[in-house]
Write a protein that holds these residues in place. Structure first.
Motif, PDB file in Angstrom:
ATOM      1  N   ASP A 295      26.468 -20.065  -1.255  1.00 44.32           N
ATOM      2  CA  ASP A 295      26.162 -18.936  -2.143  1.00 44.32           C
ATOM      3  C   ASP A 295      24.680 -18.588  -2.107  1.00 44.32           C
ATOM      4  OD1 ASP A 295      28.773 -18.929  -2.852  1.00 44.32           O
ATOM      5  OD2 ASP A 295      28.488 -19.915  -4.802  1.00 44.32           O
ATOM      6  N   ARG A 296      23.888 -19.608  -1.891  1.00 46.84           N
ATOM      7  CA  ARG A 296      22.445 -19.435  -1.970  1.00 46.84           C
ATOM      8  C   ARG A 296      21.912 -18.431  -0.962  1.00 46.84           C
ATOM      9  NH1 ARG A 296      18.804 -21.781  -5.094  1.00 46.84           N
ATOM     10  NH2 ARG A 296      16.786 -21.865  -4.085  1.00 46.84           N
ATOM     11  N   LYS A 297      22.567 -18.314   0.176  1.00 44.71           N
ATOM     12  CA  LYS A 297      22.092 -17.341   1.174  1.00 44.71           C
ATOM     13  C   LYS A 297      21.923 -15.979   0.535  1.00 44.71           C
ATOM     14  CE  LYS A 297      24.607 -19.675   4.895  1.00 44.71           C
ATOM     15  NZ  LYS A 297      25.801 -19.572   5.771  1.00 44.71           N
ATOM     16  N   LYS A 298      22.930 -15.565  -0.209  1.00 43.09           N
ATOM     17  CA  LYS A 298      22.862 -14.255  -0.856  1.00 43.09           C
ATOM     18  C   LYS A 298      21.969 -14.294  -2.095  1.00 43.09           C
ATOM     19  CE  LYS A 298      25.745 -10.506  -2.649  1.00 43.09           C
ATOM     20  NZ  LYS A 298      24.608 -10.148  -3.495  1.00 43.09           N
ATOM     21  N   ASP A 299      22.128 -15.328  -2.896  1.00 40.21           N
ATOM     22  CA  ASP A 299      21.400 -15.400  -4.160  1.00 40.21           C
ATOM     23  C   ASP A 299      19.890 -15.419  -3.964  1.00 40.21           C
ATOM     24  OD1 ASP A 299      23.866 -15.470  -5.242  1.00 40.21           O
ATOM     25  OD2 ASP A 299      23.619 -17.340  -6.375  1.00 40.21           O
ATOM     26  N   VAL A 300      19.435 -16.189  -2.984  1.00 41.91           N
ATOM     27  CA  VAL A 300      17.989 -16.277  -2.765  1.00 41.91           C
ATOM     28  C   VAL A 300      17.434 -14.949  -2.279  1.00 41.91           C
ATOM     29  CG1 VAL A 300      16.225 -17.265  -1.244  1.00 41.91           C
ATOM     30  CG2 VAL A 300      17.839 -18.760  -2.417  1.00 41.91           C
ATOM     31  N   ALA A 301      18.150 -14.325  -1.363  1.00 40.14           N
ATOM     32  CA  ALA A 301      17.693 -13.014  -0.879  1.00 40.14           C
ATOM     33  C   ALA A 301      17.595 -12.032  -2.047  1.00 40.14           C
ATOM     34  CB  ALA A 301      18.654 -12.491   0.191  1.00 40.14           C
ATOM     35  N   ASP A 302      18.628 -11.984  -2.870  1.00 36.54           N
ATOM     36  CA  ASP A 302      18.595 -11.102  -4.052  1.00 36.54           C
ATOM     37  C   ASP A 302      17.411 -11.449  -4.959  1.00 36.54           C
ATOM     38  OD1 ASP A 302      20.808  -9.829  -3.181  1.00 36.54           O
ATOM     39  OD2 ASP A 302      22.211 -10.771  -4.584  1.00 36.54           O
ATOM     40  N   PHE A 303      17.254 -12.733  -5.167  1.00 33.37           N
ATOM     41  CA  PHE A 303      16.188 -13.228  -6.042  1.00 33.37           C
ATOM     42  C   PHE A 303      14.823 -12.729  -5.575  1.00 33.37           C
ATOM     43  CE2 PHE A 303      13.285 -16.582  -7.563  1.00 33.37           C
ATOM     44  CZ  PHE A 303      13.662 -16.674  -8.880  1.00 33.37           C
ATOM     45  N   ILE A 304      14.577 -12.881  -4.285  1.00 29.10           N
ATOM     46  CA  ILE A 304      13.275 -12.470  -3.735  1.00 29.10           C
ATOM     47  C   ILE A 304      13.104 -10.955  -3.834  1.00 29.10           C
ATOM     48  CG2 ILE A 304      11.869 -12.360  -1.643  1.00 29.10           C
ATOM     49  CD1 ILE A 304      13.337 -14.977  -0.762  1.00 29.10           C
ATOM     50  N   ILE A 305      14.142 -10.245  -3.443  1.00 31.43           N
ATOM     51  CA  ILE A 305      14.039  -8.786  -3.426  1.00 31.43           C
ATOM     52  C   ILE A 305      13.799  -8.237  -4.825  1.00 31.43           C
ATOM     53  CG2 ILE A 305      15.397  -6.680  -3.062  1.00 31.43           C
ATOM     54  CD1 ILE A 305      16.593  -8.150  -0.576  1.00 31.43           C
ATOM     55  N   HIS A 306      14.519  -8.778  -5.803  1.00 32.31           N
ATOM     56  CA  HIS A 306      14.290  -8.339  -7.181  1.00 32.31           C
ATOM     57  C   HIS A 306      12.866  -8.651  -7.632  1.00 32.31           C
ATOM     58  CE1 HIS A 306      18.636  -7.695  -7.839  1.00 32.31           C
ATOM     59  NE2 HIS A 306      18.223  -6.930  -8.820  1.00 32.31           N
ATOM     60  N   SER A 307      12.360  -9.776  -7.160  1.00 36.36           N
ATOM     61  CA  SER A 307      11.038 -10.205  -7.631  1.00 36.36           C
ATOM     62  C   SER A 307       9.915  -9.318  -7.131  1.00 36.36           C
ATOM     63  CB  SER A 307      10.776 -11.642  -7.192  1.00 36.36           C
ATOM     64  OG  SER A 307      10.464 -11.672  -5.810  1.00 36.36           O
ATOM     65  N   ILE A 308      10.159  -8.589  -6.035  1.00 37.83           N
ATOM     66  CA  ILE A 308       9.084  -7.739  -5.508  1.00 37.83           C
ATOM     67  C   ILE A 308       9.420  -6.253  -5.602  1.00 37.83           C
ATOM     68  CG2 ILE A 308       8.085  -9.449  -3.942  1.00 37.83           C
ATOM     69  CD1 ILE A 308       9.721  -8.247  -1.674  1.00 37.83           C
ATOM     70  N   SER A 309      10.616  -5.950  -6.104  1.00 32.89           N
ATOM     71  CA  SER A 309      10.982  -4.538  -6.264  1.00 32.89           C
ATOM     72  C   SER A 309      10.141  -3.897  -7.359  1.00 32.89           C
ATOM     73  CB  SER A 309      12.466  -4.413  -6.632  1.00 32.89           C
ATOM     74  OG  SER A 309      13.260  -4.833  -5.550  1.00 32.89           O
ATOM     75  N   ILE A 310       9.951  -2.605  -7.230  1.00 30.13           N
ATOM     76  CA  ILE A 310       9.219  -1.867  -8.262  1.00 30.13           C
ATOM     77  C   ILE A 310      10.202  -1.260  -9.232  1.00 30.13           C
ATOM     78  CG2 ILE A 310       7.766   0.149  -8.669  1.00 30.13           C
ATOM     79  CD1 ILE A 310       6.202  -0.505  -6.278  1.00 30.13           C
ATOM     80  N   LYS A 311       9.931  -1.471 -10.507  1.00 32.71           N
ATOM     81  CA  LYS A 311      10.841  -0.943 -11.531  1.00 32.71           C
ATOM     82  C   LYS A 311      10.623   0.540 -11.684  1.00 32.71           C
ATOM     83  CE  LYS A 311      10.993  -5.321 -13.724  1.00 32.71           C
ATOM     84  NZ  LYS A 311       9.796  -5.837 -14.371  1.00 32.71           N
ATOM     85  N   LYS A 312      11.747   1.240 -11.860  1.00 30.27           N
ATOM     86  CA  LYS A 312      11.641   2.698 -11.994  1.00 30.27           C
ATOM     87  C   LYS A 312      11.551   3.097 -13.462  1.00 30.27           C
ATOM     88  CE  LYS A 312      14.274   2.940  -7.787  1.00 30.27           C
ATOM     89  NZ  LYS A 312      15.638   2.941  -7.259  1.00 30.27           N
TER      90      LYS A 312
ATOM     91  N   LYS B 193       0.825  -1.216   0.000  1.00 34.70           N
ATOM     92  CA  LYS B 193       0.000   0.000   0.000  1.00 34.70           C
ATOM     93  C   LYS B 193       0.853   1.258   0.000  1.00 34.70           C
ATOM     94  CE  LYS B 193      -4.419  -1.612   1.721  1.00 34.70           C
ATOM     95  NZ  LYS B 193      -5.184  -1.961   2.944  1.00 34.70           N
ATOM     96  N   LYS B 194       1.996   1.163   0.668  1.00 35.11           N
ATOM     97  CA  LYS B 194       2.902   2.306   0.689  1.00 35.11           C
ATOM     98  C   LYS B 194       3.643   2.456  -0.639  1.00 35.11           C
ATOM     99  CE  LYS B 194       5.121   1.360   4.614  1.00 35.11           C
ATOM    100  NZ  LYS B 194       6.105   1.513   5.720  1.00 35.11           N
ATOM    101  N   GLY B 195       3.420   1.478  -1.540  1.00 31.20           N
ATOM    102  CA  GLY B 195       4.096   1.540  -2.837  1.00 31.20           C
ATOM    103  C   GLY B 195       5.562   1.162  -2.774  1.00 31.20           C
ATOM    104  N   LYS B 196       5.928   0.476  -1.705  1.00 32.83           N
ATOM    105  CA  LYS B 196       7.331   0.091  -1.557  1.00 32.83           C
ATOM    106  C   LYS B 196       7.682  -1.148  -2.378  1.00 32.83           C
ATOM    107  CE  LYS B 196       8.837   2.942   1.833  1.00 32.83           C
ATOM    108  NZ  LYS B 196       9.010   2.597   3.267  1.00 32.83           N
ATOM    109  N   ILE B 197       6.714  -2.030  -2.535  1.00 34.01           N
ATOM    110  CA  ILE B 197       6.968  -3.247  -3.318  1.00 34.01           C
ATOM    111  C   ILE B 197       5.834  -3.501  -4.304  1.00 34.01           C
ATOM    112  CG2 ILE B 197       8.308  -4.334  -1.475  1.00 34.01           C
ATOM    113  CD1 ILE B 197       5.873  -6.122  -0.931  1.00 34.01           C
ATOM    114  N   ARG B 198       6.140  -4.359  -5.255  1.00 38.96           N
ATOM    115  CA  ARG B 198       5.175  -4.741  -6.282  1.00 38.96           C
ATOM    116  C   ARG B 198       3.988  -5.462  -5.616  1.00 38.96           C
ATOM    117  NH1 ARG B 198       4.620  -9.474  -9.595  1.00 38.96           N
ATOM    118  NH2 ARG B 198       6.257 -10.598  -8.497  1.00 38.96           N
ATOM    119  N   PRO B 199       2.772  -5.212  -6.094  1.00 34.77           N
ATOM    120  CA  PRO B 199       1.617  -5.887  -5.486  1.00 34.77           C
ATOM    121  C   PRO B 199       1.632  -7.385  -5.780  1.00 34.77           C
ATOM    122  CG  PRO B 199       0.929  -4.466  -7.311  1.00 34.77           C
ATOM    123  CD  PRO B 199       2.391  -4.238  -7.124  1.00 34.77           C
ATOM    124  N   VAL B 200       1.733  -8.169  -4.728  1.00 30.28           N
ATOM    125  CA  VAL B 200       1.721  -9.629  -4.865  1.00 30.28           C
ATOM    126  C   VAL B 200       0.826 -10.217  -3.773  1.00 30.28           C
ATOM    127  CG1 VAL B 200       4.025  -9.844  -5.870  1.00 30.28           C
ATOM    128  CG2 VAL B 200       3.751  -9.824  -3.381  1.00 30.28           C
TER     129      VAL B 200
END
Lengths: 204, 204
Positions: free
Chosen positions: B187-204, B139-146
């Motif tokens: 490696d997955r610790k970092k990769d998965v976190a990145d993966f999730i964050i990218h998946s819900i980030s809003i594109k500018k 609602k705050k527009g911080k992440i993509r609506p999922v």
DNA sequence: GTCTATATTGTGATAGAC
DNA sequence: GTCTATCACAATATAGAC
């Protein structure tokens, strides 16, 4: 023409598939398989000699189904994102029809990891092709640079987990409601594809 | 002061944990547990009366460990992306130490889904809080609506799958090499976190 | 091919000495 | 508390009649 009666061997295989997939090798009972096939226990041994041999027949087929047909998807010449959508859609649809498949395969392979060595040769999944394909997309600047192996594991894991973890997820998040969970699984076809695509898209 | 000897009960519990986690309830043998604890089979019954009671003791503890401490992460007041990173990092680290946990819990709950009902009350994971938190971010527009439920399932599934599916993944993608796979998991610790964050980030 | 009856072994559990 | 010996039953597998 009257519908041909199923032969006994097929009856046994169908019954055994149900029992093995629900209970695993150690939990399955030859008696239950015989009951479910509406025949005698001795007859099961007559057709398959041993529990292990019967299990092998079931496992073989289940394993082939379980291995996602990644190659089929990748041989098409559609764009990567379309391939991902097609893969996720096909795989989740198959799992909706065979919900016990993931835990069955995963559990049995954890019990007997050596068997994995034999299996690998017997099926033609060559992930190297998929890896190369992903690398190509990265070099062309089409997607965010990621470890292709991580991406592949993510794709498959996202499809499988809601089936392998159904009792716990449905219990904790969905208050054990079957209908809601089935709807959730249907929605997932689209949601997972979107999720993956967003995760590798390049921000402008 | 000399190190105190472990008492028998603890020895049994440790042995039983190993055996049950590797083979499951149906595949475990009281004899093997006794052997591993270097005591007699009768003694196991003396302490726990039955296989089932011994199993319950192990399962209880395993289950608590398995349920990710989502609440711990969510009660912090750091930003959502930091919470996600912390969660993924903590959970994968725990699983590296307990690689058999996922299949064990998942398989046993699939065998006896009714037990899930009892478990739910006994632990305090309230995913509603997490759901609300995600909705707020949307609602705050911080992440993509999922769908927040899909996101939660994705997060957990991405952490668990490489452990539940280790034999098959390692066999097919990593040519059965342990070292490479362990590195992959790190490696997955970092990769998965990145993966999730990218998946819900809003594109500018 | 299909059945009943039975052999054989495996496994959880208990009795009882120490 | 710990052990040996043993029970009781479950489960795979086979023998043999039909």
């Amino acid at each position: 023409m009257a519908k041909r009666e199923k032969n006994t061997e097929k009856l046994i295989l169908e019954a055994a598939t149900k029992v093995f997939l629900e209970k695993g090798f150690d939990g399955a009972r030859m008696q239950e398989i015989a009951d479910k096939a509406a025949i005698n226990k001795a007859l099961v041994h007559y057709y398959f000699r041993s529990k292990e041999k019967l299990f092998d027949a079931i496992f073989q087929e289940a394993f082939v189904q379980f291995i996602p047909k990644v190659m089929d998807v990748m041989t098409s010449d559609s764009p990567l994102f379309e391939k991902i959508k097609a893969f996720v859609n096909t795989y989740i649809s198959m799992l909706i029809k065979n919900p016990h498949l993931p835990i069955f395969i995963l559990h049995e392979l954890n019990r007997h990891p050596e068997q994995m060595v034999n299996r690998i040769q017997s099926f033609g999944a060559k992930p190297e092709l998929l890896v190369k394909n992903i690398i190509k997309e990265i070099k062309k600047g089409k997607i965010r640079p990621v470890d292709p192996r991580q991406l592949i594991v993510n794709m498959i894991g996202l499809c499988i987990f809601p089936f392998a973890g159904r009792p716990i997820i449905q219990g904790v998040i969905f208050k054990n409601d079957d209908k809601t969970y089935n709807r959730f699984l249907e929605d997932r076809k689209k949601d997972v594809a979107d999720f993956i695509i967003h995760s590798i898209s390049i921000k402008k």
